[in-house]
Design an enzyme around this catalytic site. Structure first.
Site, mmCIF file in Angstrom:
data_model
loop_
_atom_site.group_PDB
_atom_site.id
_atom_site.type_symbol
_atom_site.label_atom_id
_atom_site.label_comp_id
_atom_site.label_asym_id
_atom_site.label_seq_id
_atom_site.Cartn_x
_atom_site.Cartn_y
_atom_site.Cartn_z
ATOM 1 N N ASP A 508 1.142 -1.260 0.038
ATOM 2 C CA ASP A 508 0.233 0.406 -0.188
ATOM 3 C C ASP A 508 1.302 1.166 -0.127
ATOM 4 O OD1 ASP A 508 -2.225 1.681 -0.160
ATOM 5 O OD2 ASP A 508 -2.343 1.875 2.213
ATOM 6 N N LYS A 509 0.422 2.498 -0.901
ATOM 7 C CA LYS A 509 1.466 3.605 0.088
ATOM 8 C C LYS A 509 0.850 4.618 1.114
ATOM 9 C CE LYS A 509 -0.252 7.388 -2.508
ATOM 10 N NZ LYS A 509 0.436 8.459 -1.549
ATOM 11 N N PHE A 660 -19.021 11.449 4.487
ATOM 12 C CA PHE A 660 -18.706 10.777 2.986
ATOM 13 C C PHE A 660 -18.653 9.468 2.556
ATOM 14 C CE2 PHE A 660 -14.967 8.676 1.371
ATOM 15 C CZ PHE A 660 -14.240 9.583 -0.324
ATOM 16 N N ARG A 718 -1.860 15.886 -1.523
ATOM 17 C CA ARG A 718 -2.959 14.946 -2.233
ATOM 18 C C ARG A 718 -4.225 15.984 -1.656
ATOM 19 N NH1 ARG A 718 -3.422 9.755 0.814
ATOM 20 N NH2 ARG A 718 -5.764 10.943 1.468
ATOM 21 N N GLY A 799 -5.256 3.799 -3.286
ATOM 22 C CA GLY A 799 -6.747 4.157 -3.848
ATOM 23 C C GLY A 799 -5.347 5.855 -4.475
ATOM 24 N N ARG A 902 -5.964 4.018 -8.234
ATOM 25 C CA ARG A 902 -7.511 3.980 -7.964
ATOM 26 C C ARG A 902 -7.918 2.538 -7.442
ATOM 27 N NH1 ARG A 902 -9.254 8.528 -5.627
ATOM 28 N NH2 ARG A 902 -8.902 10.664 -7.003
ATOM 29 N N ASN A 931 -8.096 -1.858 4.481
ATOM 30 C CA ASN A 931 -8.575 -1.291 3.079
ATOM 31 C C ASN A 931 -7.581 -2.790 2.783
ATOM 32 O OD1 ASN A 931 -6.577 0.896 3.894
ATOM 33 N ND2 ASN A 931 -6.373 1.283 1.695
ATOM 34 N N ASP A 932 -6.685 -2.561 3.855
ATOM 35 C CA ASP A 932 -5.097 -3.265 3.072
ATOM 36 C C ASP A 932 -5.058 -4.963 4.150
ATOM 37 O OD1 ASP A 932 -4.281 -1.811 2.199
ATOM 38 O OD2 ASP A 932 -3.707 -1.080 3.677
#
Length: 1305
Positions: A508-509, A660, A718, A799, A902, A931-932
């Site tokens: 992941d970043k 969100f 970002r 993402g 993304r 998310n990972d």
């Protein structure tokens, strides 16, 4: 939190999904084009104008947080309804929150009403009635697996899942039969019983610790309403339906629906660190209808109909009937077991889920079980050994059949067999069951005798070695993170060796390569870039203060500000430019779910700090930025917020908040402003926001802002887009009516709220864009470079938008200017196919050019440049799970770097699954957020980062660490050591057991295949347990083939694990061949030496036992690289222990070999045989090893020599020949040391023999005379043979040489 005070009541939290970087879609309809004059291969895909593309052309990506996958409907009305009056009448009304996070309906049950059959009915304050229909589980929890009654059967059942254990159990059972008894019945059970006992003790200790933890947990006390007053009650006695009161800082005993809190608006703060690892405060709410009820003073009755227990901690679907009203309940109304109540004096709730049915317990399952590659491969070798065992048994049984048939007429009287028993008047057969039965019995007896061909001790040895390896990994100070005070954690012990074979790393970043600590850098407001093209350069530190309750408070985080923008923010709304700046920072301060807290300033006791608590680091950074420019959020309640705008305190009524979610990719807030207007402020990703901006207004501003967004992204920042619009009274009334209906809906609540949000978030006026920097972690570029040098392919799955990911790729050295880039952004399956085909053609063309360049000797940088593949999540939607994934893998396998932008969490797992499916190479995934998790669990090895996004990734991982850079020592050092040690240990265990079996096999061939054994049965059983087990375990934990410095200095050495050099089929067969040779030497040297003697069987059996033990220990000693006192102790100590055990066993008159060892040790031939066996058995292996290292040294050998000699090795010399002289000298020294060790041992053995002989009242002179006589005879015979051989050689040399004929050739 004595020093902290909540100044405001926050709206429900924003998911981490807000960390997704904004972007507009890059859609392609054409193939890939390349400019060969430029090494960068760029797609020729024309990007559609996002403002002109319909939303239907976009592929909606999932949020970067797993929590966004969960259903989280908004809470329903908590106060009086907002009437359709004027805006002024609405100022004091409480907030209504809508469009909760997690609009994805993966886990949502809000689309259907809960039926009585599918629902749990909970009667408030009536546990008896609640449990009347179905007796719900109690609140007692049990994480322990065993009890006193179930421990033995269940533990044995679990242990016998290993097929090898079943095999040895069958062997032990067969040996109990009188017809098949080869060993003593007790001796045959000992090895299996020992292994089972050790494992059982370990499991019992671990389970005892779990039971103690359960006991403490179940006996904790909570305040429960009993007879209209709260009384203390043990947690384990709490029932569903009971009303519980929680005090501040208490842990919740069960899952509860909030009824009331100490706050007048019904808000409660909870910390979920024990549940999901997040330390930030979350807000939960009680319904207005229950808020005023006091359980001690009035009877509370009602019915809650909720969903059945499930694992989704971010979703809850229920409704409550109370006082004739039906109220809708959602995730914001439930607090879960394990959470802690913070900044709230007390809260009251009703238990809906207890014990093992709570969401915390349902999620307490751990990561999926994984098996290492070595263990899986070892099973195939064990099958080969099993077939080999069957072959040996078949040879013995067939040979026995032939022998019985050939001697069938002599069986009655033949010595040592004698079928007939003459003890009675009438002779009868004695233990003879016929020719066919004897063959079957011989086969089964052979399996019993040769049983240790399958090494039962190997399994427990591997477990102990892994524990030792994990200990040293955890204690490694170079993998300790001081910033987070976290050590390396080994959460899965069974895959340590896989760390040395990794070929692909999926990372992941955000939070993994970067710090996930956001810093506001610059902004674009109304088309003006306030960064001068650079992020935060030549700026000053902002120092802004406000007074709250008479105390001077400043923001906890300082932010760099632009002087020009700061002056505009101070000028109010005098000019159009200043008005836009004012609205921009007002949106940053108001459009969030931040929880402000006042904390102590340790550096300055006279001041206080404003600490913004928020789940999203982006939200925190934007709130601090607004405060730095004079817009400080200082208070929030359920109905309003207070913002200090350059010293002027202004109150804004919060009418609604649409949080969100991963579908909309934006959030909005509806504010009632002090000037009696109502506005909606929206912020979100540019790919989403630019579609809801009114394009007819200020086209130039929109186009300019888009250019600024691209520039910011190119710097690795970002970005978010900010917009707003005024709501007219009819628009507001329409929105309010729809919002109320959606919030209180029982069916389809999530979809209705999303629709309401979409209707109000349109025709916006763009205010500007923000840019936030997420800095790289320390040492990331160097770590990636080391991994790539080691031959590991690093893929980044993020993402973030493409420009941001590419910028981070360059700064982390993942991408270089010499790389040829293939960029694929497609919006259809046909476009993806065309892009992949063109990219494959281009890749093959580059390979051809590279080969041509290599052959001609030219130096074309373009032809030699590596390739990087950059692909977006939209394209992956059409590629994954289709026939196109084959082409994607073919393309990706030719690339040095793959960068996926993304991508959704499930797409990350899909990419890892694709690589695992198409190749046998080992994969590793590393990430820090929820998310990972799917990606981490899909890979062969999962690594979690203890970062800013909680501990979900850590809890799902196999290993965890504090920084990405620690991956280098983990893989290149510990991974290499673990793989080399474990691979050698497995082969050594195969060799160690097989040599013993072969000795027994050769003996069976010389004893008419009767399977009688010369070796004491107890020695056979103790061979793998005591005689030879400890040295291999200690060496596999402590030995190091290379130093840490060399492994880090030469990352190419890691390739030994990728090429499987330490354990492969070739090494297995070479080991077996060496084993056969050594067994022949061990067996036949004593046979020939004592052929014409009167030595008895137990004596020669003791000789074989000692010879094998000494041989296998010296075999191990030859391969030790770095000697220390522990190795000396275990190796020589094992040999001494074997001598002692054999002497003890032979000292018991009950055994057949009574006093045998003492007799044979008094003879000189015994010691000569031992010396001859060791030299003859190990010499071929030693010679082959010397020649191999001399002529074809591998990387490890070269680096080891350089380390020993203190010289450096150029990188291009690895895999080449080093100094032959240095290696030869080293090997000579090794031979000399080995011979010296052997002679020393023999000397000690001779001294021991002399002592034994003296103790047996034998004269020392006779012993010395007999020994000298034996030695002289042996030497004279050897000299005669050498003399004869020399004479023949001289005769051949003197004879005339003749040219050989063609036929002789």
């Amino acid at each position: 939190m004595a020093a902290e005070r909540a100044l405001l009541i926050p709206s429900p939290r924003t998911p981490k999904g807000t960390q997704d970087l904004p972007s507009f879609p890059v859609l392609s309809n054409s193939g890939v084009k390349v400019n060969l004059d430029n090494p960068r291969l760029v797609s020729g895909m024309d990007s559609q104008n996002p403002t002109e593309s319909s939303s239907s052309n976009e592929i909606s990506l999932k949020s970067a947080s797993i929590r966004s996958l969960s259903s989280n409907p908004s809470r329903a009305s908590r106060g009086n309804s907002i009437g359709a009056g004027s805006f002024r009448d609405l100022k004091s009304k409480p907030v209504r929150l809508g469009s909760r996070k997690g609009d994805s309906e993966v886990f949502s049950t809000s689309q259907k009403e809960i039926s009585d059959e599918d629902a749990r009915l909970v009667y408030l304050n009536d546990p008896a009635k609640s449990n009347e229909r179905f007796e719900f589980t109690g609140n007692s929890v049990k994480t322990a697996k065993y009890s006193l009654i179930t421990f033995i059967p269940r533990n044995l059942f679990e242990q016998f899942h290993r097929v090898a254990y079943i095999y040895f159990l069958i062997i032990a059972v067969l040996n109990q039969l009188p017809q098949l008894a080869v060993f003593g019945r007790t001796a045959s059970i000992l090895p299996l019983a020992f292994v089972l006992l050790v494992t059982a003790v370990k499991d019992a200790y671990e389970d005892w610790r779990r039971q103690m933890s359960d006991r403490v947990e179940n006996n904790r006390l909570a305040w429960v309403l009993v007879n209209d007053q709260f009384q203390q009650k043990k947690w384990k006695d709490i029932q569903v339906g009971e009303i519980i009161k929680i005090q501040a800082n208490d842990t919740l005993p069960c899952d509860m629906v909030l009824l009331s809190t100490s706050d007048s608006t019904g808000v409660a703060y909870v910390q979920t660190i024990n549940l999901d690892g997040e330390s930030n405060l979350k807000t939960r709410y009680a319904k207005q209808e229950t808020l005023s009820k006091i359980p001690e003073k009035e009877k509370i009755s009602g019915l809650i109909k909720c969903e059945k227990p499930n694992r989704n901690i971010y979703g809850f679907q229920a409704n409550m009937d109370i006082d004739g009203k039906r109220l809708s309940l959602g995730p914001s109304n439930i607090i879960l077991r394990g959470c802690e109540l913070k900044n709230t004096p007390w809260a009251v709730g009703v238990a809906v889920y207890c014990g093992r049915e709570t969401k915390a317990m349902l999620n307490n399952s751990g990561s999926p079980s994984k098996r290492s590659w070595l263990e899986s491969r070892m099973n195939s070798e064990i099958i080969v050994l099993s077939l080999f065992l069957i072959a040996l048994c078949t040879v013995v049984s067939i040979s026995a059949a032939v022998w019985l048939r050939r001697h069938r007429d002599e069986l009655d009287t033949i010595p040592f067999y004698r079928r007939k028993s003459f003890n009675k008047d009438e002779p009868e057969n004695y233990n003879y069951y016929g020719w066919g039965a004897e063959i079957v019995f011989t086969f089964l007896m052979s399996i019993i005798v040769f049983q240790i061909m399958i090494p039962i001790s190997l399994y427990i040895s591997m477990e102990l070695v892994r524990v030792g390896q994990a200990y040293f990994m955890i204690r490694d100070t170079q993998m300790y993170d001081e910033a987070s005070n976290s050590r390396f954690q080994c959460r899965a012990l069974n895959i340590n060796e896989d760390l040395g074979q990794i070929k692909y790393v999926f990372s992941d970043k955000t939070g993994t390569l970067t710090e996930n600590k956001m810093e506001f850098q610059c902004a674009s407001v109304w088309g003006v870039d306030y960064s001068d093209g650079k992020a935060s350069t030549q700026n000053q530190q902002a120092k802004y203060f406000v007074k709250v309750d008479g105390k001077v408070v400043r923001p906890k985080m300082t932010v760099k500000v632009d002087p020009q923008l700061l002056e505009l923010s101070k000028s109010g709304r005098d000019t159009e430019e200043a008005r836009h700046v004012h609205d921009f920072f007002l949106a940053l301060a108001a459009c969030n779910t931040i929880v402000p807290l006042i904390v102590e300033d340790k550096s300055n006791p006279t001041m206080k700090l404003m600490d913004y608590q928020g789940e999203s680091p982006d939200e925190q950074a934007l709130a601090y930025a607004a405060a730095a420019y004079g817009f400080m959020l200082v208070e929030r309640t359920s109905g309003h917020i207070v913002i200090d705008i350059h010293g002027e305190r202004q109150r804004f009524n919060v009418f609604g908040l649409h949080e969100f979610d991963s579908d909309r990719k934006r959030m909005s807030v509806i504010l009632g402003c002090p000037d009696s207007t109502v506005r909606v402020f929206v912020k979100g990703a540019d790919s989403s926001m630019l579609n809801v901006i009114d394009r007819s207004l200020n086209k130039n501003v929109i186009q300019t802002t888009k250019g600024h967004l691209h520039a910011y992204s190119s710097l690795g920042l970002r970005t978010l887009v900010i917009g707003m619009r005024d709501l007219s009274e009819p628009e507001f009334e329409e929105w309010h009516f729809s919002f109320e209906a959606a919030s209180t809906a029982v069916v389809g609540r999530v979809a209705l709220l999303r629709k309401v949000a979409g209707n109000v978030e349109k025709n916006l006026t763009i205010l500007g864009a923000s840019a936030i920097e997420d800095k790289l972690q320390k040492g990331v570029p160097e770590a990636i470079e080391s991994l790539r040098t080691a031959g590991i392919k690093v893929w980044v799955l993020t993402g973030d938008k493409q420009e941001t990911a590419i910028s981070i790729g360059y700064s982390s050295k993942l991408l270089t200017n010499k790389m040829t880039q293939i960029i694929i952004n497609s919006n259809s399956k046909q476009s993806c196919r065309k892009c992949l085909e063109d990219a494959l053609v281009m890749s093959k063309k580059l390979d051809t050019m590279s080969e041509t360049s290599d052959n001609t000797g030219t130096s074309s940088e373009t032809a030699r440049s590596p390739v990087a593949l950059i692909i977006d999540g939209t394209s992956l939607v059409y590629i994954l799970d289709s026939e196109l994934e084959v082409q994607l893998f073919q393309l990706a396998s030719t690339c040095s770097v793959v960068l996926c932008c993304r991508v959704a969490p499930l797409q990350k797992a899909g990419i890892v699954a694709l690589v695992k499916k198409k190749t046998s190479d080992m994969t590793l995934s590393i990430g820090d957020g929820a998310n990972d998790v799917s990606m981490i669990q899909m890979a062969d090895v999962g690594v979690g980062i203890s970062g800013q996004e909680g501990r979900q990734a850590v809890m799902a991982s196999d290993f965890s660490m504090g920084q990405f850079r620690f991956l280098v020592p983990l893989l290149l050092v510990h991974g290499h050591w673990n793989y080399q040690r474990m691979g050698y240990m497995i082969l050594y265990n195969f060799y160690r057991n097989a040599i013993f079996v072969f000795v027994l096999f050769w003996y069976a061939l010389f004893t008419c295949f009767t399977l009688t054994t010369a070796i004491n049965e107890w020695s056979s059983m103790l061979y793998s347990i005591i005689y030879t087990s400890l040295p291999t375990i200690v060496v596999a934990i402590l030995d190091k083939d290379l130093s840490r410095n060399n492994l880090l200095k030469y990352p190419q050495l890691y390739g030994a694990g990728q090429r499987q050099e330490a354990y492969n089929r070739k090494l297995f067969w070479l080991t077996m061949a060496d084993t056969v040779w050594q067994s022949l030497v061990v067996f036949f040297v004593p046979i020939f030496a004592y052929w014409a003697s009167t030595i008895d069987v137990p004596s020669i059996g003791d000789l074989w036992t000692l010879a094998v033990v000494i041989l296998v220990n010296l075999h191990l000693a030859m391969d030790i690289i770095r000697w220390n006192w522990i190795f000396h102790a275990v190796i020589w100590g094992s040999i001494v222990a074997t001598f002692i055990c054999v002497m003890i066993l032979d000292a018991f008159p009950m055994f057949a070999g009574y006093w045998a060892i003492f007799d044979i040790m008094g003879q000189g031939s015994f010691w000569v045989c031992l010396l001859g066996i060791i030299i003859a058995a190990l010499l071929p292996r030693f010679v082959v090893k010397v020649l191999y290292q001399h002529f074809t040294p591998d990387d490890i050998q070269i680096a080891r020599e350089a380390d020993k000699l203190g010289t450096s090795v150029a990188e291009d010399t690895l895999r080449t020949q080093k100094s032959a002289h240095q290696r030869l000298v080293g090997n000579i020294h090794l031979l000399a040391r080995a011979l010296a060790t052997i002679l020393l041992l023999m000397t000690l053995a001779l001294i021991l023999a002399c002592i034994i002989s003296v103790l047996r009242s034998s004269l020392f002179v006779k012993l010395a005379y007999g020994l000298c006589q034996d030695l002289s005879q042996l030497l004279s015979q050897t000299a005669d043979k050498v003399l004869v051989m020399l004479k023949k050689l001289i005769a051949i040399a003197r004879s005339p040489r003749e040219k050989p004929s063609q036929s002789s050739v």
